[in-house]
Design an enzyme around this catalytic site. Sequence first.
Site, PDB file in Angstrom:
ATOM      1  N   SER A 271       0.813  -1.207   0.000  1.00 33.98           N
ATOM      2  CA  SER A 271       0.000   0.000   0.000  1.00 33.98           C
ATOM      3  C   SER A 271       0.848   1.259   0.000  1.00 33.98           C
ATOM      4  O   SER A 271       2.064   1.208   0.169  1.00 33.98           O
ATOM      5  CB  SER A 271      -0.909   0.007   1.225  1.00 33.98           C
ATOM      6  OG  SER A 271      -0.142   0.313   2.378  1.00 33.98           O
ATOM      7  N   LYS A 272       0.156   2.359  -0.168  1.00 29.38           N
ATOM      8  CA  LYS A 272       0.797   3.666  -0.190  1.00 29.38           C
ATOM      9  C   LYS A 272       1.591   3.911   1.088  1.00 29.38           C
ATOM     10  O   LYS A 272       2.656   4.509   1.076  1.00 29.38           O
ATOM     11  CB  LYS A 272      -0.310   4.723  -0.353  1.00 29.38           C
ATOM     12  CG  LYS A 272       0.178   6.095  -0.714  1.00 29.38           C
ATOM     13  CD  LYS A 272      -0.984   7.000  -1.047  1.00 29.38           C
ATOM     14  CE  LYS A 272      -1.761   7.414   0.188  1.00 29.38           C
ATOM     15  NZ  LYS A 272      -2.986   8.166  -0.123  1.00 29.38           N
ATOM     16  N   ARG A 273       1.053   3.412   2.179  1.00 29.27           N
ATOM     17  CA  ARG A 273       1.714   3.617   3.472  1.00 29.27           C
ATOM     18  C   ARG A 273       3.083   2.941   3.524  1.00 29.27           C
ATOM     19  O   ARG A 273       3.990   3.424   4.175  1.00 29.27           O
ATOM     20  CB  ARG A 273       0.849   3.063   4.606  1.00 29.27           C
ATOM     21  CG  ARG A 273      -0.490   3.737   4.734  1.00 29.27           C
ATOM     22  CD  ARG A 273      -1.106   3.404   6.078  1.00 29.27           C
ATOM     23  NE  ARG A 273      -0.326   3.972   7.162  1.00 29.27           N
ATOM     24  CZ  ARG A 273      -0.851   4.736   8.116  1.00 29.27           C
ATOM     25  NH1 ARG A 273      -2.119   5.010   8.104  1.00 29.27           N
ATOM     26  NH2 ARG A 273      -0.088   5.207   9.073  1.00 29.27           N
TER      27      ARG A 273
END
Length: 519
Positions: A271-273
């Site tokens: 994910s982006k995180r």
Amino acid sequence: MNDEINNKPIRLRFAPSPTGGLHLGGLRTLLYNFLFVQQQGGKLILRIEDTDQKRFVAGAEQYIFECCQWLGINIDESVQHGGEYGPYRQSERKALYQQYVQQLIDGGLAYYAFDTPEELDAMRESFKSVLPHDQIQYDQKTRMKMTNSLTLSAEETKKKLDNKTPFVIRIKMPEQEQIVLPDAIRGAVHFDSQLLDDKVLMKADGLPTYHFAVVVDDYLMKISHVLRGEEWLPSAGIHALLWRYLGWEKDMPIWIHLPLILKPDGNGKLSKRDSERLGIPIYALQWKDATSGDLIEGFKEKGFVPQALSNFLALSAWNDGSTQEVFSIDELIQKFSLERLHHHSAKFDYEKAKWYNETYLQQMPTTALTDCVKNCLVTKQIQHHYTDTQLEELVELTKARCQLINDFYDQNAYLFHKPTSIDTAALTGKWNADKKKLFEQLIVVFEQANNFSHDVLHHTLQEFCATQNIKLGEIQLPLRVMLVGGKFGIGVTHILALIGKKESIERITNGLNALSTIA
RNA sequence: GCCGCGUUGGUCAAUCGGCUAAGACGCCACCCUUUCACGGUGGAAUGACGGGUUCGAUCCCCGUACGCGGUACCA
């Protein structure tokens, strides 16, 4: 092969939602679509799936095209390329869906539902006591207790519609039926209609949901193969059912559900995180997050060349069965095969991605690589006075130690400015007053030198050592430390030649001062 | 919970019933190099578990465990 079975032209689509940056998983799906289309001589359609206006992000659509361009992915039909099956933005196809839902309603395969969000919540509450766990959904067990055209009389329904009462249209799941989804790499996947809910087909705002829009659009756009992420597999049964309900079963595309790309560490989907957390890129190009305002670096900004990213991505869920790992795009197009696609997810290995890039950098012609380095220096706003010839020389000398374009600066920063500190510890026990005198004499020799090229300097140093009656090795390490600040870097004579006579003498002088503390 | 999909070293993976289980990344050692890299050589490190089927199972079947995905008027 497949085109013979279906006897229809190869047409694939990549259908992203413009809701943010295009991440690795999407990129890989796009790449596989491209490879297959190129191999089969088909067409690649880019369709924008923007049926959720709430999640629309300005700029996301343009960004997708920029990624395609950077990766060299050719699109045949899209909002930007045109084509005879447009519009290619779902929000602009709103009117098209109408007749097909109507067809389903007329056939008793879909129905109007007038329940408000509050009523839906109340339904979920009330069924808690009678239904096991939380398998409460709008389905054949509950639909007859709700406000819809199945429970209302025809007149009541008509009245509600005339009054413009907000409604959605739901599919009416058959009572007991096995739905079979043929997946080209996983085989037949079975679903029990009894366990499926009455999915919303048309939302209250008049736009279709994903489930309805994909089916209608894939049909109208004559899509032959659907290569999409595995996250769609659970709802693929509904899609297959819709193809049948609409009477298009014989035109159904060949389905291929691609595995997911997982976090490098721990569990779950990348994910982006993770990008922020681990400092690894997940986008091809930098993406500015609209809500946080953060600029997230992509592979390009990290110093990747597009060919390396494509190669890495292509091999992350496919291989040709041999030990070959480095493939040009043309080879990938030629050798790619649906049959050899993996059907299990794998963790993202950034180290491996960098290794691919390193491999590509080493293979690149010096002039092309030098151009990349020049661009990098410009974006980093590095001031220097090197000529193109010198930069090419530098690239040749240092490319073996560079994995990313940016490394040409990061690894060779000492060639662009004086060292900020001198690692005097590296010379502990190897430095004394005699050495200092030696270097003071070396400065004199350098000052008198009228040719400061690498090979001449090599002789100059050898002669110097001969007259001083020492070995070359005795001055090499201290000289290096004074020039670059530590025990690293390319050959000293190359460094001297590149930074030049004046700069060399300055650095030695500074070095002697710094070293006076340990002598 | 339910449904679906998976499960070979730390990571990515080959094998399509014969295994002394390839290869790559990473890691370690040595060689090369009076720096650091590159390069070379070598090394440690794998079939989730339990039942079948079979002369023989990493491979086929069934369970279990674990992981992932889905379970929205999001895609």
